[in-house]
Design a protein around this motif. Structure first.
Motif, PDB file in Angstrom:
ATOM      1  N   GLY A 160       0.815  -1.215   0.000  1.00  0.00           N
ATOM      2  CA  GLY A 160       0.000   0.000   0.000  1.00  0.00           C
ATOM      3  C   GLY A 160       0.848   1.265   0.000  1.00  0.00           C
ATOM      4  O   GLY A 160       1.866   1.368  -0.697  1.00  0.00           O
ATOM      5  N   GLY A 161       0.453   2.222   0.803  1.00  0.00           N
ATOM      6  CA  GLY A 161       1.134   3.512   0.851  1.00  0.00           C
ATOM      7  C   GLY A 161       2.580   3.422   1.304  1.00  0.00           C
ATOM      8  O   GLY A 161       3.375   4.329   1.027  1.00  0.00           O
ATOM      9  N   SER A 162       2.941   2.333   1.970  1.00  0.00           N
ATOM     10  CA  SER A 162       4.332   2.222   2.456  1.00  0.00           C
ATOM     11  C   SER A 162       5.318   2.105   1.299  1.00  0.00           C
ATOM     12  O   SER A 162       6.515   2.311   1.478  1.00  0.00           O
ATOM     13  N   MET A 264       8.553   8.789  -4.247  1.00  0.00           N
ATOM     14  CA  MET A 264       7.097   8.619  -4.386  1.00  0.00           C
ATOM     15  C   MET A 264       6.695   7.650  -5.491  1.00  0.00           C
ATOM     16  O   MET A 264       5.520   7.311  -5.606  1.00  0.00           O
ATOM     17  N   GLY A 336      -7.702   1.518   2.512  1.00  0.00           N
ATOM     18  CA  GLY A 336      -7.325   2.915   2.653  1.00  0.00           C
ATOM     19  C   GLY A 336      -8.564   3.778   2.812  1.00  0.00           C
ATOM     20  O   GLY A 336      -9.691   3.338   2.531  1.00  0.00           O
ATOM     21  N   GLY A 518      -7.001   3.916   7.511  1.00  0.00           N
ATOM     22  CA  GLY A 518      -7.101   5.358   7.695  1.00  0.00           C
ATOM     23  C   GLY A 518      -8.518   5.907   7.599  1.00  0.00           C
ATOM     24  O   GLY A 518      -8.762   7.054   7.986  1.00  0.00           O
TER      25      GLY A 518
HETATM   26  P1  FAE Z   1      -3.073   2.199   2.261  1.00  0.00           P
HETATM   27  O1  FAE Z   1      -1.679   2.154   2.744  1.00  0.00           O
HETATM   28  O2  FAE Z   1      -3.444   3.219   1.231  1.00  0.00           O
HETATM   29  O3  FAE Z   1      -3.422   0.739   1.710  1.00  0.00           O
HETATM   30  C1  FAE Z   1      -4.630   0.439   1.063  1.00  0.00           C
HETATM   31  C2  FAE Z   1      -4.387  -0.657   0.037  1.00  0.00           C
HETATM   32  O4  FAE Z   1      -5.630  -1.164  -0.410  1.00  0.00           O
HETATM   33  C3  FAE Z   1      -3.642  -0.186  -1.206  1.00  0.00           C
HETATM   34  O5  FAE Z   1      -2.537  -1.031  -1.441  1.00  0.00           O
HETATM   35  C4  FAE Z   1      -4.686  -0.287  -2.314  1.00  0.00           C
HETATM   36  O6  FAE Z   1      -4.118  -0.589  -3.576  1.00  0.00           O
HETATM   37  C5  FAE Z   1      -5.578  -1.397  -1.805  1.00  0.00           C
HETATM   38  N1  FAE Z   1      -6.956  -1.332  -2.316  1.00  0.00           N
HETATM   39  C6  FAE Z   1      -7.747  -0.253  -2.426  1.00  0.00           C
HETATM   40  N2  FAE Z   1      -8.975  -0.597  -2.903  1.00  0.00           N
HETATM   41  C7  FAE Z   1      -8.940  -1.969  -3.084  1.00  0.00           C
HETATM   42  C8  FAE Z   1      -9.899  -2.909  -3.556  1.00  0.00           C
HETATM   43  N3  FAE Z   1     -11.144  -2.549  -3.898  1.00  0.00           N
HETATM   44  N4  FAE Z   1      -9.513  -4.209  -3.642  1.00  0.00           N
HETATM   45  C9  FAE Z   1      -8.248  -4.583  -3.282  1.00  0.00           C
HETATM   46  N5  FAE Z   1      -7.313  -3.715  -2.832  1.00  0.00           N
HETATM   47  C10 FAE Z   1      -7.662  -2.424  -2.726  1.00  0.00           C
HETATM   48  O7  FAE Z   1      -4.108   2.393   3.450  1.00  0.00           O
HETATM   49  N6  FAE Z   1       2.324   9.083   5.707  1.00  0.00           N
HETATM   50  C11 FAE Z   1       3.198   9.224   6.727  1.00  0.00           C
HETATM   51  O8  FAE Z   1       2.837   8.971   7.890  1.00  0.00           O
HETATM   52  N7  FAE Z   1       4.487   9.632   6.493  1.00  0.00           N
HETATM   53  C12 FAE Z   1       4.933   9.954   5.243  1.00  0.00           C
HETATM   54  O9  FAE Z   1       6.113  10.306   5.061  1.00  0.00           O
HETATM   55  C13 FAE Z   1       4.002   9.865   4.160  1.00  0.00           C
HETATM   56  N8  FAE Z   1       4.376  10.209   2.899  1.00  0.00           N
HETATM   57  C14 FAE Z   1       3.509   9.978   1.861  1.00  0.00           C
HETATM   58  C15 FAE Z   1       3.929  10.222   0.548  1.00  0.00           C
HETATM   59  C16 FAE Z   1       3.102   9.901  -0.525  1.00  0.00           C
HETATM   60  C17 FAE Z   1       3.560  10.188  -1.933  1.00  0.00           C
HETATM   61  C18 FAE Z   1       1.823   9.321  -0.283  1.00  0.00           C
HETATM   62  C19 FAE Z   1       0.918   8.941  -1.425  1.00  0.00           C
HETATM   63  C20 FAE Z   1       1.398   9.086   1.014  1.00  0.00           C
HETATM   64  C21 FAE Z   1       2.221   9.413   2.092  1.00  0.00           C
HETATM   65  N9  FAE Z   1       1.833   9.157   3.404  1.00  0.00           N
HETATM   66  C22 FAE Z   1       2.697   9.363   4.440  1.00  0.00           C
HETATM   67  C23 FAE Z   1       0.477   8.649   3.718  1.00  0.00           C
HETATM   68  C24 FAE Z   1       0.457   7.155   4.089  1.00  0.00           C
HETATM   69  O10 FAE Z   1       1.170   6.403   3.127  1.00  0.00           O
HETATM   70  C25 FAE Z   1      -1.001   6.699   4.198  1.00  0.00           C
HETATM   71  O11 FAE Z   1      -1.609   7.466   5.220  1.00  0.00           O
HETATM   72  C26 FAE Z   1      -1.130   5.222   4.518  1.00  0.00           C
HETATM   73  O12 FAE Z   1      -0.528   4.426   3.536  1.00  0.00           O
HETATM   74  C27 FAE Z   1      -2.596   4.828   4.657  1.00  0.00           C
HETATM   75  O13 FAE Z   1      -2.639   3.517   5.193  1.00  0.00           O
HETATM   76  P2  FAE Z   1      -3.934   2.623   5.039  1.00  0.00           P
HETATM   77  O14 FAE Z   1      -3.704   1.344   5.729  1.00  0.00           O
HETATM   78  O15 FAE Z   1      -5.133   3.426   5.434  1.00  0.00           O
END
Ligand code: FAE
Length: 550
Positions: A160-162, A264, A336, A518
């Protein structure tokens, strides 16, 4: 790690000359030890090769492999529960023909973006010229998902976002926690779950002595000087990047990643993504299977109990190549903030999960993200070598409602620019709704709402500019814009804890359905969000495992 026939490996050629592949980096930790300064704490288990089968019946299915999903997978598996993880993005474990798994920020190719034909960089211009370029449509690692008033950047792939984030791993100040998650016992979080999350993620801090002399952090030292001369609190910010590896990159003794413009669009070495931490541990239990390039499209009660989950298997063009139907006793929504909210809003509106309550879709925020650049004097260069991993921030939250990361601009040439991503105390919240005519979910965010965030960020940068005799850059975001006010990297909310769910993420209306990402956090964490997402997931899964029969 398991991967489908359409995983990253199938479409990007493997180049064995590159040495340690991501897979080798994980599974062959011993062999790689001589090549890197310090290895991530965990190593991956052997792959289970098969993607989830049509008709399967499973005890626990997790939608998404980001922070919430990975915590749930690990803790369920440790409790003896077999887990199926379903991830719409690819498994990123194999180098392309350039020897790298991921492209640099300055050279996006098909691996960079999720199903776009043109890149969409947050810093869209350079010295005034547009820099976005045409790319082949592909299931790349970064999604720039466009809603009417905002572009939401999200990671796509196992991890995911990691995979795409800067790794900034910040625990909010204890005094601010009540404003973040008012229904959660702060003592429990700060005594147990934040420490557990920090340990599980492998959070560390830059060596303060090394920082003073490292070329790659000149931009951060300039940022500190300016902040302090204006009387702002400046602070180091922890990160999951392996700081010893960073030192070795600066010394030139290991392959570069943070010092080679990677962030990124993914990071080949050095950053401890979930693939090296929670997911590796989860896979090592032998009870977790991951199906990548599989997208969940529906969840509805099954006639014999549990839930019928519909999954589209996709190829790297994003086309559906198979549709699978699976039965799961428990379903964890960890797609997410945007992914979980979109699914649940659609499923409630279309009759698949009609008993979800009316809070579903509400309380979404952008963590107050806004970016700006400042033009420094010619005697204040920020450096030609800039680490993509930020290590410091300016804290003006209490006085002005803003916490600003001192961010890199890793172009390889001197830009005399200081770039900042501010997190601000905006109270604006949007709602996801089902648009039946267009067969999609809309978000009610308005670009104009960012003015609140701009005003808060200005509490820092107007003062610095005035003190330093400098001005804002107008050449970074197109159209002489000073503020990048059209995006967020930090989507939060949509399925808010203790509103759309009980106080531990159980979705109202349905036993055995949970949100654990999140989406639970109502719009703001005062700092970068993933440590809080991880800690909250740790807390909630503890309660779920203690109280719900699995
Ligand atoms: P997330 O990590 O987004 O994981 C959700 C997963 O679900 C993804 O892999 C999707 O592809 C998958 N998915 C979605 N819909 C479906 C579906 N229908 N079926 C199957 N799979 C699906 O969610 N946060 C920090 O704390 N520090 C940072 O330095 C930081 N930098 C960032 C830089 C960038 C460029 C970005 C984009 C984000 C950054 N973030 C940072 C935010 C952080 O990565 C984000 O808050 C978390 O990844 C969210 O975690 P979740 O578990 O909510």
């Amino acid at each position: 790690m398991s991967h489908t026939p359409q995983s990253a490996s199938s479409d990007i050629a493997t180049d064995t000359r590159s040495g340690v592949s991501r897979r080798g980096f994980l599974a062959g930790a011993g062999a790689a030890a001589g090549a890197v300064a310090v290895l991530p704490a965990f190593t991956a288990a052997p792959a289970r090769a098969a993607a989830i089968s049509n008709g399967a019946s499973v005890p626990a299915l997790i939608i998404g492999t980001g922070y919430g999903g990975s915590v749930a997978a690990l803790r369920l598996a440790q409790a003896g529960v077999p887990v199926e993880m379903v991830e719409m993005g690819m498994t990123w474990d194999t180098p392309g023909s350039d020897g790298k798994i991921f492209p640099k920020v300055t050279a996006p190719d098909k691996r960079a973006y999720w199903l776009r034909t043109k890149s969409k960089a947050p810093v869209s211009n350079f010295f005034g010229f547009p820099i976005d370029s045409d790319i082949p449509r592909y299931t790349g690692v970064l999604d720039a998902e466009e809603f009417a008033g905002i572009t939401v950047y999200q990671g796509r792939g196992v991890g995911g976002g990691s995979l795409v984030n800067g790794g900034m791993a910040v625990t909010p100040k204890r005094t601010r926690f009540a404003g973040i998650l008012p229904s959660v016992d702060a003592n429990e979080m700060y005594d147990t779950y934040y420490p557990r999350a920090n340990a599980g993620l492998g959070v560390g801090q830059i060596d303060a002595t090394w920082f003073e002399s490292a070329d790659c952090y000149q931009y951060a030292r300039v940022g500190r000087k300016h902040a302090q001369r204006s009387g702002f609190a400046w602070t180091f910010v922890p990160d999951v990047y392996d700081w010893n590896y960073m030192k070795a990159e600066q010394a030139g003794t290991v392959p570069r990643s943070a010092l080679d413009g990677q962030v990124m669009y993914g990071n080949d070495y050095g950053k401890k993504s979930l693939v090296q931490t929670y997911l590796a541990q989860a896979l090592a239990t032998g009870r977790v299977n991951v199906s990548s390039l599989h997208k969940v499209t529906s969840v509805t009660p099954a006639s014999g109990g549990g839930y019928t989950v519909t999954i589209d298997q996709i190829n790297t063009n994003g086309d559906t190549v198979a549709t699978k139907t699976v039965t799961a006793a428990k379903v964890f929504f960890a797609a997410g903030s945007v992914g979980t909210s979109k699914l649940l809003v659609k499923l409630k509106a279309t009759g698949a999960l009609p008993l979800l309550n009316n809070e579903v879709g509400k309380g979404w925020g952008d963590n107050g993200n806004v970016m700006c650049g400042r033009a420094n004097h010619m005697w204040d260069p920020t450096g030609t070598l800039q680490s993509t991993i930020p290590c410091s921030g300016i804290d003006n939250w209490d006085a002005g409602g803003a916490f600003a990361e001192v961010a890199p601009l890793p172009t390889g040439i001197e830009t005399y620019a200081s770039l900042y991503l501010s997190i601000t105390n905006t109270t604006r919240r949007a709602e996801f709704t089902w648009n039946a005519a267009a067969n999609k979910v809309d978000l009610s965010w308005q670009t104009a709402w960012k003015q609140d965030s701009i005003n808060m960020a200005k509490s820092i940068f107007d003062k610095i500019n005035s003190k330093e005799g400098t001005i804002y850059r107008t050449d970074l975001f197109g159209g002489y814009k000073i503020w990048q006010d059209g995006l967020t990297y930090h989507p939060l909310g949509g399925v808010v804890l203790n509103k759309a769910t009980d106080n531990y993420g159980r979705l109202q209306g349905y036993d055995g359905l949970y949100a654990i990402d999140g989406s639970l956090i109502p719009g703001n964490t005062t700092v970068n969000p993933f440590v809080t997402i991880t800690a909250l997931a740790e807390r909630n899964i503890d309660n779920i495992l203690a109280n719900d029969p699995m």
